[in-house]
Write an enzyme that holds these catalytic residues in place. Structure first.
Site, PDB file in Angstrom:
ATOM      1  CD  GLU A 273      51.144 113.196  75.987  1.00 57.84           C
ATOM      2  OE1 GLU A 273      51.012 114.255  76.599  1.00 57.84           O
ATOM      3  OE2 GLU A 273      50.203 112.439  75.711  1.00 57.84           O
TER       4      GLU A 273
ATOM      5  CG  HIS B  20      46.994 111.809  74.999  1.00 60.39           C
ATOM      6  ND1 HIS B  20      47.738 112.489  75.926  1.00 60.39           N
ATOM      7  CD2 HIS B  20      45.978 111.233  75.697  1.00 60.39           C
ATOM      8  CE1 HIS B  20      47.211 112.336  77.127  1.00 60.39           C
ATOM      9  NE2 HIS B  20      46.145 111.581  77.024  1.00 60.39           N
TER      10      HIS B  20
ATOM     11  CG  HIS C 183      42.710 114.568  77.546  1.00 61.49           C
ATOM     12  ND1 HIS C 183      42.287 114.317  78.829  1.00 61.49           N
ATOM     13  CD2 HIS C 183      43.508 113.522  77.211  1.00 61.49           C
ATOM     14  CE1 HIS C 183      42.813 113.179  79.259  1.00 61.49           C
ATOM     15  NE2 HIS C 183      43.568 112.678  78.286  1.00 61.49           N
TER      16      HIS C 183
ATOM     17  CG  HIS D   5      43.948 107.518  78.970  1.00 57.71           C
ATOM     18  ND1 HIS D   5      45.098 107.678  79.684  1.00 57.71           N
ATOM     19  CD2 HIS D   5      43.522 108.760  78.673  1.00 57.71           C
ATOM     20  CE1 HIS D   5      45.358 108.965  79.824  1.00 57.71           C
ATOM     21  NE2 HIS D   5      44.403 109.650  79.220  1.00 57.71           N
TER      22      HIS D   5
END
Length: 521
Positions: A41, A56, A60, A96
């Site tokens: 992250e 991460h 997306h 996820h």
């Protein structure tokens, strides 16, 4: 992204990361999870963003532009590219789940908790049960149903609050549960009063094939229901804890609309008041004949769990009068209020008894007397209730058919008797969207998945696994501490996934990320 993935995997396998200056840093038991979270992250906390990237978040974005990857047609990004809408895309839970597996891989490199790390000398949990509100209700049976609620769309959609247009409301039918309480008896054999941290988890007992999970399979499916601190006097301490007091959830009424009544633009303190897992999605849907779950509680030393606070008056709850979901969101401007990992004790693989794998949670409890487990059944009644205090009476109505609302006819559980529903609110017939006096968008309930439960800074999680992303799913809320073994589960299906701690998928075990490393979703 392939390079980033390879480098992150290599860091886990070798146990070290590379700093920008060429120096290395070990992924220790104490700090490894946080460091790995900062790598995956990526933010200003990333130890080496140039080398490890922004895995991460870029996942997306890549998915959001899958329909126009080179931006040749100037298409808008899909819902996966916005944290406000990402959960509407089923691929969100697959992604996820994948992120959860990165952390699960790391957790597998950490030694399992020893009995010394889990047990608390002199403390024993002698009883654990749940009780649904209402007269003549059987113990250890929870009940879910449907709720029809009005939602103010003014904040999420740019309708403009003018006198001509007025407010815009929508009516949604979603999963809900009847209020219940936990009853826990804790024996303190010492002479002094102690501070204890009570951690409550829930996980499906059996697979979709009706075969009982062993602990290796069930561990990542445990979802955190609540966590709170109590004072334990010498002798027996009988605790009663309401489900509505959960530090994982926030009530329906705690919305941005309520917070904006005094201020046009919400402050950071006000915004965090809206952070938390929805109270109406605390309990998985269950099945009409009753789905079996294992309820688990462990009491740990509160003095060792406590984290020093910089400013005891700094919480949003104190300043704004709202309720903190501290286990899920942490505290504003403070360290996460627990020294133990999110999802403890299910964040690591469990091996007691001479380092041999345990067959089930019952064996685990035998070696850890400050914990206890009991079986409960979750029964779903296919009846719809109407929430009061919604849209103003007399508003013009528009009908936007999006599906068939759930039947309002109560189902008849075959194995667990269910008493008559509470007197308020009153059950209604199927929503008649064409005659409503307010805008109605009928449809199935929100598919609840994912809630953070992994230990990375800023996030809390619901699932009890190692603390990563998690989904909640109907039968499984993934515990891998926010993680699950399977795909994400959906709240409105019986047990399709593992409600995951970390992922939300329809057919796997759900872990819960009660589960989540970051708090952006």
């Amino acid at each position: 992204m392939k390079k980033w993935r390879t480098r992150i995997s290599e860091a886990i396998d070798t146990g070290v990361i590379m700093r920008p200056n060429g120096q290395t840093e070990r992924l220790t038991v104490e700090r490894g999870t946080d460091i790995l979270g900062d790598l995956v992250e990526a933010s200003d906390y990333s130890p080496n963003k140039q080398f490890y990237g922004d895995f991460h978040n870029m996942g997306h974005v890549s998915i959001a532009f899958a329909h126009d990857p080179l931006y040749k047609h100037r298409e808008e990004m899909a819902v996966m590219g916005d944290s406000n809408t990402a959960m509407r895309d089923p691929v969100f839970y697959r992604w996820h789940r994948y992120i959860d597996e990165i952390f699960d891989k790391y957790k597998a490199t950490i030694p399992p908790y020893s009995v010394a790390e889990l047990a608390w000398s002199g403390i024993r949990v002698s009883n654990l049960s749940v009780q649904t509100e209402g007269a003549n209700r059987e113990r250890n049976i929870l009940v879910t149903n449907w709720m029809q609620s009005d939602i103010d769309l003014a904040r999420g959609l740019d309708f403009g609050r003018t006198n001509r247009l007025g407010p815009i409301w929508a009516t949604a039918t979603h999963l809900n549960h009847e209020n219940f309480s936990y009853s826990i008896t804790i024996q303190n054999s010492g002479s002094q009063e102690l501070s204890g941290t009570v951690r409550i988890f829930l996980a499906p007992r059996n697979s979709e094939n009706k075969k009982r999970f062993d602990l290796v399979q069930q561990r990542p499916q445990y979802m955190q229901m609540d966590k709170f601190t109590v004072s334990l006097r010498s002798g027996d301490n009988i605790l009663t804890r309401q489900s509505s007091e959960s530090t994982v959830t926030i009530p329906w009424e705690q919305s941005f609309r309520d917070l904006e009544r005094e201020n046009a633009i919400p402050t950071d303190s006000q915004s965090i008041c809206g952070c938390g897992w929805p109270q109406h999605m605390l309990v998985p849907r269950g099945t009409t004949d009753g789905m079996l779950f294992d309820l688990y509680v462990i009491v740990t030393d509160g003095a060792k769990d406590a984290v020093p606070r910089r400013d005891r008056q700094s919480t949003a709850a104190t300043r704004q009068g709202c309720r903190d979901a501290a286990s899920y969101c942490g505290l504003l401007d403070e360290k996460y209020p627990d020294t133990k990992a999110m999802g403890f004790p299910f964040d690591r693989y469990t091996r007691l008894n001479n380092n041999r794998p345990l067959e089930n949670i019952d064996q685990f409890v035998q070696d850890v007397p400050n914990s206890r487990t009991t079986q409960i059944r979750i029964v779903h009644r296919d009846v719809t209730f109407v929430r009061s205090g919604g849209a103003p009476v007399g508003m013009p109505s528009i009908s936007i058919p999006t599906g068939t609302p759930p039947s309002s006819t109560p189902s008849s559980p075959t194995s667990s008797p269910i008493q008559s529903p509470p007197t308020s609110p009153k059950p209604t017939q199927k929503p008649k969207v064409t005659t409503e006096t307010k805008p109605v968008s009928p449809g199935r309930s929100e598919q609840g998945r994912g809630r953070p439960t992994s230990p990375s800074r800023g996030g809390g999680g619901r699932y009890g696994g190692y603390g990563g992303y998690g989904n909640r799913g109907n039968g499984n809320r993934n515990p891998s501490n926010n993680s699950g073994d399977g795909d994400d589960g959906q709240w409105d299906t019986p047990y399709q996934g593992y409600h995951n701690h970390h992922d939300h998928s329809p057919t796997g075990n759900s872990r819960g990320w009660p589960r989540g490393w970051d708090a952006d979703e």
